[in-house]
Design a protein around this motif. Structure first.
Motif, short mmCIF file in Angstrom:
data_model
loop_
_atom_site.label_atom_id
_atom_site.label_comp_id
_atom_site.label_asym_id
_atom_site.label_seq_id
_atom_site.Cartn_x
_atom_site.Cartn_y
_atom_site.Cartn_z
N TRP A 126 -0.01 -11.85 -10.00
CA TRP A 126 -1.45 -12.10 -10.13
C TRP A 126 -1.78 -13.12 -11.21
O TRP A 126 -2.83 -13.72 -11.22
N THR A 127 -0.84 -13.31 -12.14
CA THR A 127 -1.07 -14.22 -13.25
C THR A 127 0.08 -15.21 -13.38
O THR A 127 1.14 -15.03 -12.79
N LEU A 128 -0.16 -16.24 -14.19
CA LEU A 128 0.93 -17.19 -14.47
C LEU A 128 2.07 -16.49 -15.17
O LEU A 128 3.25 -16.80 -14.94
N ALA A 129 1.75 -15.51 -16.02
CA ALA A 129 2.81 -14.76 -16.70
C ALA A 129 3.67 -14.00 -15.69
O ALA A 129 4.89 -13.89 -15.87
N ASP A 130 3.06 -13.48 -14.64
CA ASP A 130 3.83 -12.80 -13.60
C ASP A 130 4.82 -13.75 -12.93
O ASP A 130 5.98 -13.41 -12.69
N VAL A 131 4.35 -14.96 -12.62
CA VAL A 131 5.23 -15.95 -11.99
C VAL A 131 6.40 -16.29 -12.90
O VAL A 131 7.55 -16.38 -12.46
N HIS A 132 6.12 -16.44 -14.19
CA HIS A 132 7.20 -16.75 -15.14
C HIS A 132 8.24 -15.63 -15.17
O HIS A 132 9.45 -15.89 -15.22
N ALA A 133 7.76 -14.39 -15.13
CA ALA A 133 8.68 -13.25 -15.17
C ALA A 133 9.56 -13.20 -13.92
O ALA A 133 10.74 -12.85 -13.99
N ILE A 134 8.97 -13.53 -12.78
CA ILE A 134 9.72 -13.49 -11.51
C ILE A 134 10.73 -14.63 -11.46
O ILE A 134 11.91 -14.43 -11.15
N THR A 135 10.29 -15.84 -11.79
CA THR A 135 11.17 -17.00 -11.66
C THR A 135 12.24 -17.02 -12.75
O THR A 135 13.26 -17.72 -12.60
N ALA A 136 12.05 -16.27 -13.84
CA ALA A 136 13.08 -16.20 -14.87
C ALA A 136 14.35 -15.57 -14.33
O ALA A 136 15.43 -15.78 -14.89
N ARG A 137 14.23 -14.81 -13.25
CA ARG A 137 15.41 -14.17 -12.64
C ARG A 137 15.74 -14.81 -11.30
O ARG A 137 16.34 -14.18 -10.42
N ALA A 138 15.33 -16.07 -11.16
CA ALA A 138 15.48 -16.74 -9.87
C ALA A 138 16.91 -17.19 -9.63
O ALA A 138 17.32 -18.28 -10.02
N LYS A 139 17.67 -16.35 -9.00
CA LYS A 139 19.00 -16.73 -8.58
C LYS A 139 19.30 -16.06 -7.25
O LYS A 139 18.77 -14.98 -6.94
#
Length: 415
Positions: A126-139
């Motif tokens: 819902w927020t930019l912070a959420d996107v950062h948290a998800i993509t930080a584990r993007a593998k």
């Protein structure tokens, strides 16, 4: 005149710009809350899909835009509102006085009340912070269990698969996008997602989340346990009204407003996702979390805050959704109204579906899958309340003739 706007989303920003245009000397303060430039939540899926960068989500791309207009952006949130003394208490303990107040706080994501919902690794989107948290584990191979397949849940699927995540979607209602699609359309969308490698479990919901060796285990309906690295909670949103407790402002599902977007308290207005207003098709009170409605309501509210008489025609429910390349849409009273009639076309093999709802001589709702050529026509016929005449019976026999109906009735209206 001191105008305070609580919320830096589309409704709040358009209202602020409208206020400045109407009153060059007014004091205008926007409580932005998230401590990043005002942005559009509707752009978050495109950020997740890597179609835009973070700056692409910003509502205004010029970094000097707000300063140039003399709009004060304050990176704080409202904790309470005192309508007697006309002040807003901020989350740092300070108070901000106002002459006119606009509540444009939007929505907050819902979370199930289950054990483990507060664990690290549990997120909304819902927020930019959420996107950062998800993509930080993007593998590749990162395991995501997603609870919810509504509009937001379906629009982010492409971004998640783009990172080669292992994705399982839980659908507690048994139907994907059940709030904008008929059962036939929902089933078609489920089949499409599964054909693209998404695991969809219907009539299933999470019941418990447990942390195990740095990962998560999600226990679902029936006792099955799903391993996960990230749990996404996408079970809907609620109007962000908690800070209004004790204010005297009338809150139902959202902040109740009249056609001028004013609340029951003189000088206090609301606009956007947080506002409960009349649906222009059904006449029922509702909250519509749709950006064009928010923009219109913010503009109307600002005009009335300036003392200029203006009124909204009512909110209009419409959604256009791209799920892994399959376009779906719904407009107006797509589920029908009492005493209405319906027409439907189903082409399962080609993933094409069209459903029309009529009341008397008017098209009042529609939903479709795979029919993308005439989306604007459907909206125009419904929102414009176009009298169909003999075209109603023709559309009941063949709903694909909507463009012909639109052209014919437009010519009729000009005569």
């Amino acid at each position: 005149m001191r105008h305070v706007i609580i919320g830096g989303g589309p409704a709040g920003i358009v209202a602020a710009e409208t206020l400045r245009k109407g009153d060059p000397s007014a004091d205008i303060t926007i409580l932005n809350g998230e401590r990043v430039p005002p942005y559009s939540r509707m752009a978050i899926p495109y950020l997740l899909n890597q179609e835009i960068d973070e700056a692409g989500t910003y509502l205004r791309k010029d970094p000097g835009h707000y300063e140039r207009l003399g709009l004060k952006l304050v990176d704080l949130s409202a904790s309470t509102v005192d309508t007697v003394n006309r002040t807003v208490k901020l989350d740092n303990g300070e108070s901000l006085p106002y002459d006119r107040l606009l509540i444009a706080t939007g929505s907050l994501p819902s979370f199930q009340n289950i054990p483990g919902i507060d664990l690290p690794g549990v997120h909304a989107c819902w927020t930019l912070a959420d996107v950062h948290a998800i993509t930080a584990r993007a593998k590749p191979g990162t395991r995501i269990v997603q609870m919810g397949a509504g509009f937001c849940g379906c629009i982010i699927i492409q971004g998640l698969l783009g990172y080669k995540f292992d994705l399982t979607i839980l659908v507690r209602s048994g139907r994907m996008v059940s709030r904008m699609m008929t059962p036939t359309a929902s089933t078609m969308m489920k089949r499409w997602c599964e054909s693209k490698g998404v695991r969809v479990l219907v009539n299933t919901q999470s019941e418990k989340i447990t942390a195990v060796n740095g990962a998560l285990e999600v226990t679902v309906t029936g006792g099955q346990v799903l391993p996960a690295d990230i749990f996404l909670s996408l079970v809907g949103v609620n109007a962000n009204t908690g800070f209004l407790a004790g204010s005297g402002i009338n809150v139902n599902w959202g902040v109740v407003v009249d056609e001028t977007m004013q609340t029951n308290v003189p000088g206090v207005y609301a606009a956007g996702d947080v506002a409960e207003f009349t649906d222009c098709i059904t006449g029922e009170r509702t909250t519509n979390a749709i950006q064009p409605n928010a923009v219109d309501q913010g503009r109307v509210a600002a005009h009335n805050m300036l003392g200029q008489q203006d009124s909204s025609r009512g909110s209009f429910a419409f959604n256009v959704l791209n799920t892994l390349g399959l376009i779906s849409c719904s407009f107006g009273a797509w589920g029908g109204v009492p005493g209405g009639e319906a027409a439907e076309l189903v082409d399962e093999e080609r993933y094409r579906y069209l459903h029309l709802e009529f009341k008397d001589d008017y098209l009042v709702g529609a939903c479709g899958v795979g029919f993308i050529d005439h989306i604007g026509v459907l909206r125009g016929l419904i929102e414009g309340k176009v009298q169909l005449g003999e075209w109603k019976q023709r559309l009941l026999r063949d709903p694909t003739r909507v463009m012909e109906a639109h052209l014919a009735r437009a010519q009729f209206a000009l005569v």
